[in-house]
Scaffold this active site. Structure first.
Site, mmCIF file in Angstrom:
data_model
loop_
_atom_site.group_PDB
_atom_site.id
_atom_site.type_symbol
_atom_site.label_atom_id
_atom_site.label_comp_id
_atom_site.label_asym_id
_atom_site.label_seq_id
_atom_site.Cartn_x
_atom_site.Cartn_y
_atom_site.Cartn_z
ATOM 1 N N SER A 44 37.017 52.206 56.910
ATOM 2 C CA SER A 44 37.932 53.057 56.144
ATOM 3 C C SER A 44 37.074 54.131 55.485
ATOM 4 O O SER A 44 36.681 54.034 54.337
ATOM 5 C CB SER A 44 38.673 52.226 55.097
ATOM 6 N N HIS A 149 40.326 46.596 58.176
ATOM 7 C CA HIS A 149 39.299 45.569 58.352
ATOM 8 C C HIS A 149 39.775 44.373 59.187
ATOM 9 O O HIS A 149 39.047 43.397 59.332
ATOM 10 C CB HIS A 149 38.796 45.077 56.994
ATOM 11 N N GLN A 157 43.905 46.887 51.670
ATOM 12 C CA GLN A 157 42.677 46.507 52.391
ATOM 13 C C GLN A 157 41.982 45.264 51.826
ATOM 14 O O GLN A 157 41.496 44.429 52.567
ATOM 15 C CB GLN A 157 41.710 47.690 52.381
ATOM 16 N N GLU A 158 41.909 45.172 50.480
ATOM 17 C CA GLU A 158 41.111 44.077 49.907
ATOM 18 C C GLU A 158 41.722 43.523 48.622
ATOM 19 O O GLU A 158 42.076 44.287 47.731
ATOM 20 C CB GLU A 158 39.698 44.577 49.540
ATOM 21 N N GLU A 200 34.905 41.702 56.610
ATOM 22 C CA GLU A 200 34.045 41.348 55.471
ATOM 23 C C GLU A 200 34.136 39.862 55.140
ATOM 24 O O GLU A 200 33.771 39.446 54.051
ATOM 25 C CB GLU A 200 34.429 42.212 54.261
ATOM 26 N N ASP A 236 41.375 46.703 46.389
ATOM 27 C CA ASP A 236 41.050 48.020 46.971
ATOM 28 C C ASP A 236 42.208 48.390 47.885
ATOM 29 O O ASP A 236 42.340 47.839 48.983
ATOM 30 C CB ASP A 236 39.733 47.974 47.760
ATOM 31 N N GLU A 277 40.927 49.906 42.950
ATOM 32 C CA GLU A 277 40.196 50.940 43.704
ATOM 33 C C GLU A 277 41.132 51.732 44.621
ATOM 34 O O GLU A 277 42.017 51.155 45.259
ATOM 35 C CB GLU A 277 39.114 50.225 44.532
ATOM 36 N N ASP A 304 36.624 55.516 45.380
ATOM 37 C CA ASP A 304 35.688 55.304 46.498
ATOM 38 C C ASP A 304 35.851 56.468 47.483
ATOM 39 O O ASP A 304 35.069 57.438 47.439
ATOM 40 C CB ASP A 304 35.997 53.948 47.162
ATOM 41 N N LYS A 329 28.145 54.172 47.477
ATOM 42 C CA LYS A 329 27.679 53.779 48.813
ATOM 43 C C LYS A 329 26.722 54.865 49.279
ATOM 44 O O LYS A 329 27.132 56.021 49.457
ATOM 45 C CB LYS A 329 28.847 53.743 49.790
ATOM 46 N N HIS A 357 28.855 47.294 49.457
ATOM 47 C CA HIS A 357 28.543 47.137 50.899
ATOM 48 C C HIS A 357 29.504 48.008 51.709
ATOM 49 O O HIS A 357 30.400 48.634 51.155
ATOM 50 C CB HIS A 357 28.702 45.663 51.292
ATOM 51 N N ARG A 358 29.327 48.008 53.061
ATOM 52 C CA ARG A 358 30.312 48.604 53.951
ATOM 53 C C ARG A 358 30.902 47.482 54.804
ATOM 54 O O ARG A 358 30.332 46.387 54.882
ATOM 55 C CB ARG A 358 29.666 49.643 54.886
ATOM 56 N N SER A 359 32.005 47.770 55.463
ATOM 57 C CA SER A 359 32.622 46.690 56.253
ATOM 58 C C SER A 359 31.762 46.300 57.461
ATOM 59 O O SER A 359 31.714 45.131 57.840
ATOM 60 C CB SER A 359 34.036 47.078 56.674
ATOM 61 N N LYS A 380 30.014 45.082 44.930
ATOM 62 C CA LYS A 380 31.137 44.675 45.769
ATOM 63 C C LYS A 380 30.610 44.258 47.136
ATOM 64 O O LYS A 380 29.974 45.050 47.835
ATOM 65 C CB LYS A 380 32.142 45.820 45.906
HETATM 66 C C1 2PG Z 1 35.614 50.084 51.020
HETATM 67 C C2 2PG Z 1 34.594 49.590 52.031
HETATM 68 C C3 2PG Z 1 33.883 48.336 51.647
HETATM 69 P P1 2PG Z 1 34.479 50.484 54.454
HETATM 70 O O1 2PG Z 1 36.613 50.709 51.387
HETATM 71 O O2 2PG Z 1 35.402 49.935 49.826
HETATM 72 O O3 2PG Z 1 34.700 47.285 51.315
HETATM 73 O O4 2PG Z 1 35.124 49.532 53.322
HETATM 74 O O5 2PG Z 1 33.056 50.151 54.537
HETATM 75 O O6 2PG Z 1 35.251 50.153 55.709
HETATM 76 O O7 2PG Z 1 34.703 51.897 54.008
HETATM 77 MG MG MG Z 2 37.104 51.244 49.215
#
Ligand code: 2PG
Ligand code: MG
Length: 405
Positions: A44, A149, A157-158, A200, A236, A277, A304, A329, A357-359, A380
């Site tokens: 994402s 994801h 997403q989370e 993840e 998120d 988020e 983000d 990130k 982190h990233r996915s 995170k």
């Molecule tokens: C997010 C990230 C990490 P992605 O959206 O915060 O959880 O996802 O690395 O796919 O951007």
């Molecule tokens: Mg995010």
């Protein structure tokens, strides 16, 4: 102490990330001391983040390095991190790093800092954060998910948890126990239907966002009483990924902008979420601000995709009071020095940061070191899975080191 540490050699290779895609790894040498780094990739991704790779992929990034960058970086003073990072950006020459790619530039940038830190005999978090970087973040772990994801999961997403135990070790463990409890609840509820793990290692199943909310509440309250610890809830939305034609397209039907604002506020007011988020699409700085105005006393509204770790975008957010939190990130912006600039700006404006982190991850643990260097409120990551635990376990080691000094 020396003020010149010339770089003697740089080796770049392709490796494979946790999603099974290629990414890049860099070994950078000062004499025989090596700094290594591999970069993760997002699914994402924000519209304004650096392109992870050029159109020609990781091979194109490596070719660009060999043809254009290597000769400029060999012999460069590794202690001049800002100059090192600037050389990469200038050689790339495009706004979103379309030649070298954000991933190779991140791997080079962090490998350089790591080699310098190792040469000087200090940990990466001290090299980047200085002598006073001694406080640990709390782990914020993804436990139920969907969006980009996984294939079937929630629209959001989370769904995240952050146990507030006395130590990092215990907080990370209780996050993992909450994850385990969610797995049990899901299999009790969804007998016969498949339950799986997303990118993840959060649970993913064909459930609605409302069902996920209920399951999260149950698991958090049970695990919290079992361990006598407060567990914060987080979300998120990654709203970019389901924003279409001016509406937020949930599984259960669309929401207008106003409905989405109210929905995000209800996560804080009615469901007691602390971490919220990307509730709005990344062009709607004002929508973020409306939410922040209503809930910032109680919750952290985090940008983000909104900021993509970019100091220029953060300046807009500060001006508009869009959020009181920012996700960090490195590969969104492609260098350690620009990341540090964004963190400095955020801290000066009272905006709290979370290193993420990233996915699609590797087993690199640099995010753990940066979360200490930047005085992050949270890191995170997931709660389980080798590439997620690489960061959590490194923080457990850093906690031990800080406590013994
Ligand atoms: C997010 C990230 C990490 P992605 O959206 O915060 O959880 O996802 O690395 O796919 O951007
Ligand atoms: Mg995010």
């Amino acid at each position: 102490m020396t003020d010149e540490l010339p770089i003697d050699d740089i080796r770049v290779r392709k490796i494979i990330d946790s999603r099974g895609n290629f990414t890049v790894e860099v070994d950078l040498f000062i004499e025989d001391v090596m700094g290594r780094c591999s970069a993760p990739s997002g699914a994402s991704t924000g519209d304004t983040e650096m392109k992870a790779f050029p159109k020609s992929g990781p091979d194109g990034a490596i070719k660009f390095f060999e043809d254009k960058l290597r000769s400029k970086l060999i012999g460069y003073n590794a202690l001049d991190q800002i100059g090192f990072d600037r050389t990469i950006m200038e050689t790339d020459g495009t706004e979103y790093m379309e030649n070298v790619g954000g991933n190779l530039s991140t791997a080079l940038s962090v490998a350089n800092a790591r080699a310098a830190a190792s040469y000087l005999g200090i940990p990466l978090y001290s090299y980047v954060g200085g002598a006073f970087a001694r406080s640990l973040p709390r782990p914020m772990g993804n436990v139920i998910g969907g969006g980009k994801h996984s294939r079937e999961g929630t629209t959001i997403q989370e769904f995240l948890v952050s146990a507030q135990a006395d130590t990092f070790l215990q907080s990370a463990y209780i996050n993992a126990m909450t994850h385990r409890r969610i797995g049990e609840i899901l299999s009790e509820k969804l007998k016969g239907t498949s339950v799986g793990l997303g990118d993840e290692k959060a649970w993913t199943a064909n459930i609605s966002d409302e069902e996920a909310l209920e399951i999260l509440h149950q698991a958090v309250s049970e695990t919290s009483s079992r361990y006598h610890v407060r567990i914060l809830k987080g979300v998120d939305f990654a709203a970019n990924s389901f924003y279409e034609g001016g509406k937020y397209m949930y599984k259960n039907g669309p929401k207008t902008r106003d409905q989405q604002i109210d929905y995000a506020i209800s996560f804080s007011r009615d469901h007691d979420f602390y971490f919220i988020e990307d509730p709005m699409v990344d062009t709607d700085f004002d929508g973020f601000a409306e939410i922040t105005k209503k809930i910032s006393q109680k919750s952290l509204v985090v940008g983000d995709d909104l900021y993509t770790t970019n100091p220029e975008r953060l300046k807009i957010g500060i001006e508009k009071k869009s959020t009181n939190g920012i996700l960090i990130k490195v590969n969104q912006i492609g260098s350690l020095s620009r990341t540090a600039e964004t963190v400095r700006l955020a801290t000066a404006a009272g905006i709290r940061n979370t290193v993420s982190h990233r996915s699609g991850e590797t087993t690199d643990d640099f995010a753990a070191h940066l979360s200490v260097a930047f005085g992050s409120t949270f890191i995170k990551t997931g709660t389980i899975g080798g590439e997620r635990l690489a960061k959590l376990n490194e923080l457990i080691r850093i906690e031990e080191e800080i406590n013994s000094n």
